[in-house]
Design a protein around this motif. Sequence first.
Motif, PDB file in Angstrom:
ATOM      1  N   GLY A  22      -3.433   0.229   1.195  1.00 25.68           N
ATOM      2  CA  GLY A  22      -4.614  -0.110   0.410  1.00 25.68           C
ATOM      3  C   GLY A  22      -4.498  -1.420  -0.337  1.00 25.68           C
ATOM      4  O   GLY A  22      -5.292  -1.712  -1.227  1.00 25.68           O
ATOM      5  N   VAL A  23      -3.487  -2.224   0.008  1.00 24.44           N
ATOM      6  CA  VAL A  23      -3.266  -3.496  -0.680  1.00 24.44           C
ATOM      7  C   VAL A  23      -3.217  -4.667   0.294  1.00 24.44           C
ATOM      8  O   VAL A  23      -2.788  -5.763  -0.066  1.00 24.44           O
ATOM      9  CB  VAL A  23      -1.970  -3.454  -1.537  1.00 24.44           C
ATOM     10  N   GLY A  24      -3.614  -4.446   1.545  1.00 21.46           N
ATOM     11  CA  GLY A  24      -3.612  -5.512   2.541  1.00 21.46           C
ATOM     12  C   GLY A  24      -2.265  -5.765   3.179  1.00 21.46           C
ATOM     13  O   GLY A  24      -2.051  -6.809   3.790  1.00 21.46           O
ATOM     14  N   TYR A  25      -1.343  -4.819   3.038  1.00 14.21           N
ATOM     15  CA  TYR A  25       0.015  -5.018   3.556  1.00 14.21           C
ATOM     16  C   TYR A  25       0.020  -5.237   5.068  1.00 14.21           C
ATOM     17  O   TYR A  25       0.674  -6.151   5.570  1.00 14.21           O
ATOM     18  CB  TYR A  25       0.911  -3.836   3.183  1.00 14.21           C
ATOM     19  N   ARG A  26      -0.703  -4.415   5.825  1.00 10.92           N
ATOM     20  CA  ARG A  26      -0.696  -4.552   7.288  1.00 10.92           C
ATOM     21  C   ARG A  26      -1.274  -5.898   7.726  1.00 10.92           C
ATOM     22  O   ARG A  26      -0.713  -6.558   8.610  1.00 10.92           O
ATOM     23  CB  ARG A  26      -1.483  -3.423   7.956  1.00 10.92           C
ATOM     24  N   PHE A  27      -2.381  -6.299   7.119  1.00  6.98           N
ATOM     25  CA  PHE A  27      -3.012  -7.560   7.519  1.00  6.98           C
ATOM     26  C   PHE A  27      -2.155  -8.760   7.124  1.00  6.98           C
ATOM     27  O   PHE A  27      -2.049  -9.728   7.873  1.00  6.98           O
ATOM     28  CB  PHE A  27      -4.421  -7.653   6.941  1.00  6.98           C
ATOM     29  N   SER A  28      -1.508  -8.695   5.970  1.00 11.69           N
ATOM     30  CA  SER A  28      -0.592  -9.758   5.560  1.00 11.69           C
ATOM     31  C   SER A  28       0.624  -9.812   6.484  1.00 11.69           C
ATOM     32  O   SER A  28       1.103 -10.892   6.817  1.00 11.69           O
ATOM     33  CB  SER A  28      -0.131  -9.546   4.114  1.00 11.69           C
ATOM     34  N   THR A  29       1.111  -8.629   6.900  1.00 10.71           N
ATOM     35  CA  THR A  29       2.236  -8.575   7.833  1.00 10.71           C
ATOM     36  C   THR A  29       1.846  -9.222   9.159  1.00 10.71           C
ATOM     37  O   THR A  29       2.628  -9.993   9.738  1.00 10.71           O
ATOM     38  CB  THR A  29       2.688  -7.121   8.055  1.00 10.71           C
ATOM     39  N   ASP A  69      10.382  -7.363   1.733  1.00  6.20           N
ATOM     40  CA  ASP A  69      10.891  -6.985   0.404  1.00  6.20           C
ATOM     41  C   ASP A  69       9.884  -7.291  -0.696  1.00  6.20           C
ATOM     42  O   ASP A  69       9.894  -6.656  -1.740  1.00  6.20           O
ATOM     43  CB  ASP A  69      12.203  -7.709   0.098  1.00  6.20           C
ATOM     44  N   GLN A  70       9.022  -8.277  -0.490  1.00  3.03           N
ATOM     45  CA  GLN A  70       7.995  -8.649  -1.463  1.00  3.03           C
ATOM     46  C   GLN A  70       6.615  -8.185  -1.021  1.00  3.03           C
ATOM     47  O   GLN A  70       5.877  -7.623  -1.802  1.00  3.03           O
ATOM     48  CB  GLN A  70       7.975 -10.174  -1.654  1.00  3.03           C
ATOM     49  N   GLY A  71       6.275  -8.469   0.244  1.00  2.00           N
ATOM     50  CA  GLY A  71       4.948  -8.135   0.747  1.00  2.00           C
ATOM     51  C   GLY A  71       3.890  -9.013   0.109  1.00  2.00           C
ATOM     52  O   GLY A  71       4.200 -10.009  -0.550  1.00  2.00           O
ATOM     53  N   PRO A  72       2.619  -8.654   0.295  1.00  2.00           N
ATOM     54  CA  PRO A  72       1.549  -9.434  -0.328  1.00  2.00           C
ATOM     55  C   PRO A  72       1.568  -9.248  -1.849  1.00  2.00           C
ATOM     56  O   PRO A  72       2.163  -8.281  -2.348  1.00  2.00           O
ATOM     57  CB  PRO A  72       0.276  -8.845   0.295  1.00  2.00           C
ATOM     58  N   PRO A  73       0.917 -10.139  -2.584  1.00  2.00           N
ATOM     59  CA  PRO A  73       0.969 -10.098  -4.055  1.00  2.00           C
ATOM     60  C   PRO A  73       0.526  -8.768  -4.675  1.00  2.00           C
ATOM     61  O   PRO A  73       1.008  -8.402  -5.745  1.00  2.00           O
ATOM     62  CB  PRO A  73       0.041 -11.227  -4.486  1.00  2.00           C
ATOM     63  N   THR A  74      -0.367  -8.032  -4.030  1.00  2.00           N
ATOM     64  CA  THR A  74      -0.868  -6.789  -4.619  1.00  2.00           C
ATOM     65  C   THR A  74       0.004  -5.568  -4.323  1.00  2.00           C
ATOM     66  O   THR A  74      -0.259  -4.492  -4.836  1.00  2.00           O
ATOM     67  CB  THR A  74      -2.294  -6.505  -4.108  1.00  2.00           C
ATOM     68  N   SER A  75       1.038  -5.743  -3.511  1.00  2.00           N
ATOM     69  CA  SER A  75       1.895  -4.597  -3.173  1.00  2.00           C
ATOM     70  C   SER A  75       3.043  -4.467  -4.170  1.00  2.00           C
ATOM     71  O   SER A  75       3.382  -5.404  -4.886  1.00  2.00           O
ATOM     72  CB  SER A  75       2.459  -4.750  -1.759  1.00  2.00           C
ATOM     73  N   VAL A  76       3.624  -3.281  -4.209  1.00  2.00           N
ATOM     74  CA  VAL A  76       4.833  -3.023  -4.980  1.00  2.00           C
ATOM     75  C   VAL A  76       5.802  -2.334  -4.020  1.00  2.00           C
ATOM     76  O   VAL A  76       5.586  -1.192  -3.619  1.00  2.00           O
ATOM     77  CB  VAL A  76       4.564  -2.112  -6.193  1.00  2.00           C
TER      78      VAL A  76
END
Length: 97
Positions: A22-29, A69-76
């Motif tokens: 829900g934070v755009g992780y897949r699209f950023s990946t 390890d970081q991912g997109p800015p909105t991920s934790v």
Amino acid sequence: MQNSSPPNSIRAHVIVSRRVQGVGYRFSTLDEANSRGITGWVRNLPDGRVEAVFEGTEETVTEMIRWCDQGPPTSVVKDVFVEYQKPEGLQQFDIRR
């Protein structure tokens, strides 16, 4: 579509946990993998984690794992589990559902 892998390619199977859906992780990946010339795929898991496979040179796959390890800015990100496998010769990077 799969073909044989270049001789210097490696494959990393990665599981990323914490707030990664829900934070755009897949699209950023997808964007990050494409910018590095990495093939493979990424998908959400039912338990809230993200699973990915990266195939490419050792250098580019290592960079991609570091990015996870970081991912997109909105991920934790809490944990990134990596298992190395035999490359399958994937031809592109996809988001799987």
